[in-house]
Every structure is written in C-alpha cells, then in structure tokens.
Design a protein around this motif. Sequence first.
Motif, short mmCIF file in Angstrom:
data_model
loop_
_atom_site.label_atom_id
_atom_site.label_comp_id
_atom_site.label_asym_id
_atom_site.label_seq_id
_atom_site.Cartn_x
_atom_site.Cartn_y
_atom_site.Cartn_z
N PRO A 107 -12.48 -3.14 -10.62
CA PRO A 107 -11.87 -4.48 -10.58
C PRO A 107 -11.70 -5.11 -11.95
O PRO A 107 -10.66 -5.73 -12.23
CB PRO A 107 -12.85 -5.27 -9.71
N LEU A 108 -12.69 -4.96 -12.82
CA LEU A 108 -12.54 -5.47 -14.19
C LEU A 108 -11.46 -4.70 -14.94
O LEU A 108 -10.70 -5.29 -15.73
CB LEU A 108 -13.87 -5.36 -14.94
N TRP A 109 -11.39 -3.39 -14.72
CA TRP A 109 -10.34 -2.58 -15.35
C TRP A 109 -8.96 -3.03 -14.89
O TRP A 109 -8.06 -3.23 -15.71
CB TRP A 109 -10.57 -1.10 -15.01
N THR A 110 -8.80 -3.21 -13.60
CA THR A 110 -7.51 -3.63 -13.05
C THR A 110 -7.10 -5.00 -13.59
O THR A 110 -5.92 -5.27 -13.80
CB THR A 110 -7.58 -3.65 -11.52
N ALA A 111 -8.09 -5.85 -13.83
CA ALA A 111 -7.82 -7.18 -14.37
C ALA A 111 -7.54 -7.16 -15.87
O ALA A 111 -7.29 -8.21 -16.47
CB ALA A 111 -9.00 -8.10 -14.08
N GLY A 112 -7.56 -5.97 -16.49
CA GLY A 112 -7.28 -5.85 -17.92
C GLY A 112 -8.42 -6.28 -18.80
O GLY A 112 -8.22 -6.63 -19.98
N LYS A 113 -9.66 -6.21 -18.30
CA LYS A 113 -10.83 -6.68 -19.04
C LYS A 113 -11.71 -5.55 -19.56
O LYS A 113 -12.80 -5.81 -20.08
CB LYS A 113 -11.66 -7.61 -18.16
N VAL A 114 -11.26 -4.29 -19.42
CA VAL A 114 -12.04 -3.16 -19.91
C VAL A 114 -11.15 -2.28 -20.79
O VAL A 114 -10.07 -1.87 -20.36
CB VAL A 114 -12.62 -2.31 -18.76
N ALA A 115 -11.61 -2.01 -21.99
CA ALA A 115 -10.93 -1.07 -22.89
C ALA A 115 -11.86 0.09 -23.19
O ALA A 115 -13.05 -0.11 -23.42
CB ALA A 115 -10.52 -1.76 -24.19
N ALA A 116 -11.31 1.30 -23.14
CA ALA A 116 -12.05 2.51 -23.51
C ALA A 116 -11.44 3.07 -24.78
O ALA A 116 -10.25 3.43 -24.79
CB ALA A 116 -11.99 3.53 -22.38
N ILE A 117 -12.23 3.13 -25.84
CA ILE A 117 -11.75 3.60 -27.14
C ILE A 117 -12.40 4.95 -27.40
O ILE A 117 -13.62 5.04 -27.61
CB ILE A 117 -12.09 2.60 -28.26
N HIS A 118 -11.60 6.01 -27.40
CA HIS A 118 -12.14 7.37 -27.45
C HIS A 118 -12.05 7.97 -28.85
O HIS A 118 -11.33 7.46 -29.72
CB HIS A 118 -11.39 8.26 -26.47
N ALA A 119 -12.82 9.05 -29.05
CA ALA A 119 -12.90 9.77 -30.32
C ALA A 119 -13.38 8.86 -31.44
O ALA A 119 -12.86 8.87 -32.56
CB ALA A 119 -11.55 10.40 -30.67
N THR A 120 -14.40 8.06 -31.13
CA THR A 120 -15.02 7.16 -32.11
C THR A 120 -16.36 7.72 -32.56
O THR A 120 -16.94 8.59 -31.90
CB THR A 120 -15.25 5.77 -31.50
N GLY A 121 -16.88 7.20 -33.66
CA GLY A 121 -18.21 7.62 -34.09
C GLY A 121 -18.43 7.42 -35.57
O GLY A 121 -17.62 6.84 -36.28
N LEU A 122 -19.58 7.91 -36.02
CA LEU A 122 -19.92 7.89 -37.45
C LEU A 122 -18.92 8.75 -38.22
O LEU A 122 -18.49 9.80 -37.72
CB LEU A 122 -21.32 8.42 -37.66
N PRO A 123 -18.57 8.37 -39.44
CA PRO A 123 -17.65 9.19 -40.22
C PRO A 123 -18.17 10.61 -40.47
O PRO A 123 -17.38 11.55 -40.55
CB PRO A 123 -17.51 8.42 -41.54
N VAL A 124 -19.49 10.77 -40.59
CA VAL A 124 -20.11 12.07 -40.81
C VAL A 124 -21.08 12.33 -39.67
O VAL A 124 -21.89 11.45 -39.32
CB VAL A 124 -20.84 12.12 -42.16
N ALA A 125 -21.04 13.51 -39.09
CA ALA A 125 -21.91 13.83 -37.96
C ALA A 125 -23.38 13.71 -38.33
O ALA A 125 -23.80 14.11 -39.41
CB ALA A 125 -21.61 15.24 -37.45
N ASN A 126 -24.16 13.15 -37.42
CA ASN A 126 -25.60 13.03 -37.57
C ASN A 126 -26.21 13.28 -36.20
O ASN A 126 -26.05 12.46 -35.29
CB ASN A 126 -25.98 11.65 -38.09
N ARG A 127 -26.90 14.40 -36.02
CA ARG A 127 -27.36 14.78 -34.69
C ARG A 127 -28.84 14.47 -34.44
O ARG A 127 -29.41 14.96 -33.48
CB ARG A 127 -27.07 16.27 -34.45
N SER A 128 -29.43 13.69 -35.30
CA SER A 128 -30.80 13.22 -35.08
C SER A 128 -30.73 11.87 -34.37
O SER A 128 -30.10 10.94 -34.87
CB SER A 128 -31.54 13.06 -36.41
N HIS A 129 -31.38 11.75 -33.21
CA HIS A 129 -31.27 10.52 -32.43
C HIS A 129 -31.58 9.28 -33.27
O HIS A 129 -30.75 8.37 -33.38
CB HIS A 129 -32.21 10.56 -31.22
N PHE A 130 -32.79 9.23 -33.84
CA PHE A 130 -33.21 8.01 -34.50
C PHE A 130 -32.47 7.79 -35.82
O PHE A 130 -32.17 6.66 -36.19
CB PHE A 130 -34.73 8.00 -34.69
#
Length: 409
Positions: A107-130
């Motif tokens: 319902p929020l998506w249909t109302a135009g209130k949800v955006a999904a922005i894909h292929a985002t992240g840190l410029p350099v990969a970092n695979r340590s959680h903390f």
Amino acid sequence: MTSPTPCCPEYAAVTRRGLFRGVALAGVTTVVGSAVVTTSPAQALAPARSVLVVLSLRGAADGLSLVVPYTDPVYYAARPKIAIPADRLLARNGTFGLHPRLSALVPLWTAGKVAAIHATGLPVANRSHFAAMEAVEDANPGSTTRQGWLNRLIGTDASRSPLEGFHLGRSVVPTSLYGPQPVMAADRPDGLSIPAGDQRGRTRSLHTLWDSDRSPLGRGMRSAFEAVNGFGPVQAAADRTSSYAATDLGKALAQVARVVRGDVGTEVITVDQGEWDHHNGLGTLEWGSMRDNAQELATAVAAFFGDLGPHTGKVTMVVLSEFGRRVQENANFGLDHGHGNVMLAIGAGVKGGYYASWPGLTNTSDADLGVTTDYRNVLADVVQSRFGASIPRVFPGLKRKRVGFMQGV
C-alpha cells in the motif's frame, strides 16, 4: 525448517534486535535509569519540522532477495535453490520486483511512498561486519575524527540539546549518532527517568550535587536532567505496541512512534533489526530466515507509518545494511559476504519506485553485486530534501551525485 545461528564470530554479539553488547563507547557518558546521554550543555527544543528514522538491518541483508532483479538471467543461474520465482514477486516493473513477504509495504508502494535504490554501498568493499558498520555510519572515509554522520547532521544548528538525537536500543549509541552533539539512547522512552522513590527529593539532591560542577561529568548530568524533563510528552504519548505484530522490530518501532508523536524536537532516531547474517538457512519461500525477516520488516514498518497519525507528513525512514551478499548461493542455502546492496526510503518527501544504475550480475563464486551508487549520495538526497543541511559538512569529501528519489533534489 529453522535457520541456525549466525556463523560469523564477530557477529555473535548482535542479538535479534541488532543491539550491540561489545562495542566500546568513547568519551564521557551519563546514565539515568536505563538511558544514556552523551555529555554537553543542553537547551529546550521546538517541535521538529522533519524527522529522519534510520533502520539498520544488522548482519548484511541480501538486497538481491529483498528487491529481485528478475530480468537479469544470472540471478536464476547463480541461485538454483534459493531464487524467488518471478511470478511470485510484488510490484514488478520489468526489471525489479519485491520479495513476496514484503506485501505489507505494497500500500505504501502503491501510494508512491517507497523508493528502492539498488546497487548502492561503500565505494570500496569491506566484508567485516563491524568495520563496515563503522565505515557506513561514520561516512567520512580517511578521517580520524570519531563523529557519525547523524551527529554531524544535528550538529549543524545552534542547539546543544540531547533531545535532538535518539537511539531506540540499549544504552550504547551507534557510530552514526556518536560525537560532540549530545544524544540519548534507551530501550524505551519510559526508561529515561530518575529511579523510583522520592523523585522530587532525589532530583533536588542531584541538582545540588552537579549544578555547579563544570567538569565533563557535571555537564553530562545537567544534560541528563534536561533530557528527563524534556521527554515527558513522549512518555505521556500512548503506547500502541498492541497494534503492531508481536516481533522485536514491531515493539521497537512502536516506541519510536511514541518519540515522534511526543513531538519534543527529536530530529533523528536510529533503530536496528538483527539476524540478517545469512551464511546458511536463508532458505526459500517455504522456509528460512529471509522470508521471516522480510515479513517482520514489512509488517513493522507498515504499522509504524500507520501509527504516526498527523505526524506522518514529516517522517522519512531510510533502511540500509552494512554490505550485501554474494551473487552465487553457497551449499548451505545461504550466501557469503558481498558488496553492493539495496537501500529503501519510505515516507515524507519520497518519490516512489525503483532507482538503479544496474551493473549486471556475474555468476562466479566470488562475484558481488557491483556498487554504482555511493550510499552517501542516497543519504545526501534525504538530508538535502528534508533538512536543507550542508552536504559537505555532513558527508565530507563526497563526490555529490543526485539520485533523484526525493522531492526537490
């Protein structure tokens, strides 16, 4: 089937609610009840014109399961056991579709209130959680200054009140809120109080003890008194937890909604959802952690926006995780640490839909989703649209590139 506990040793300290137990908090803090207030002088605030809620999916959520690139053939080739059938996806647009367990957000998506922005992240990969969490929340690569981007955001005005920033969780603020601007953290708003008993007498004694103390601890105690006094309208706001699903995130967002409806000038609020570390047991649509986590996320967020009432028009939520997962599934119905991911923006000022400069997927054992959008540019769109803050101050050194999912940006 049930999924086993996360296998990363560094991640073992993150609970179902994503609350940290082993992260050190530098600097002087003052504890009042079960709440913590970082030190600094404080002053009263006017109601906030905009509120930003940052929901962190702790453990590295798989964005390729939450928002599926179903027209990329590599997705199905790389995930023969855990891929989601295209005909089960929601809100398909010819490129992407939502996980079926995100149905409460439709319902929020249909109302135009949800955006999904894909292929985002840190410029350099970092695979340590903390380490990745620290980098994402500091948002100032190369700097030795310990100050998070949200602390810089609320520190752009003249106020020094701890009411401006709030973390719903145990009494340790995340890196994003840490810094010289005073902020608060508590399990629930009711935890911010003088211990029970003769509160008037105790309050008088505490003021006698600390009001003339000019040390950092004395300043912190006075900030704590300010927070206790100023948070009264929040504590008086109705607790509508019963209208949420009985999940940890639902209970947490019910308390976040109280903070918003209390309208005491809080501008930024952080909250966590844990157990997204899906090395094994991510599963399918019939079983596994992904379907359960996705449903908890969607139902809690939908209930939260339904709970805000007249305050809905000033609240924007950003959902993000420290990094994504590999493209190719492993032998345990799971995925190993990756790089690129999806971010969600929900609520006030959002122009809904899918946004991505899609890099395409590669079907090799070490392939990640590539990052084509620096996550800071996603956050910068929100900050500029909702707060009009200085982007160079909040995100030093950012090569600004507008993503376009926020009104006025």
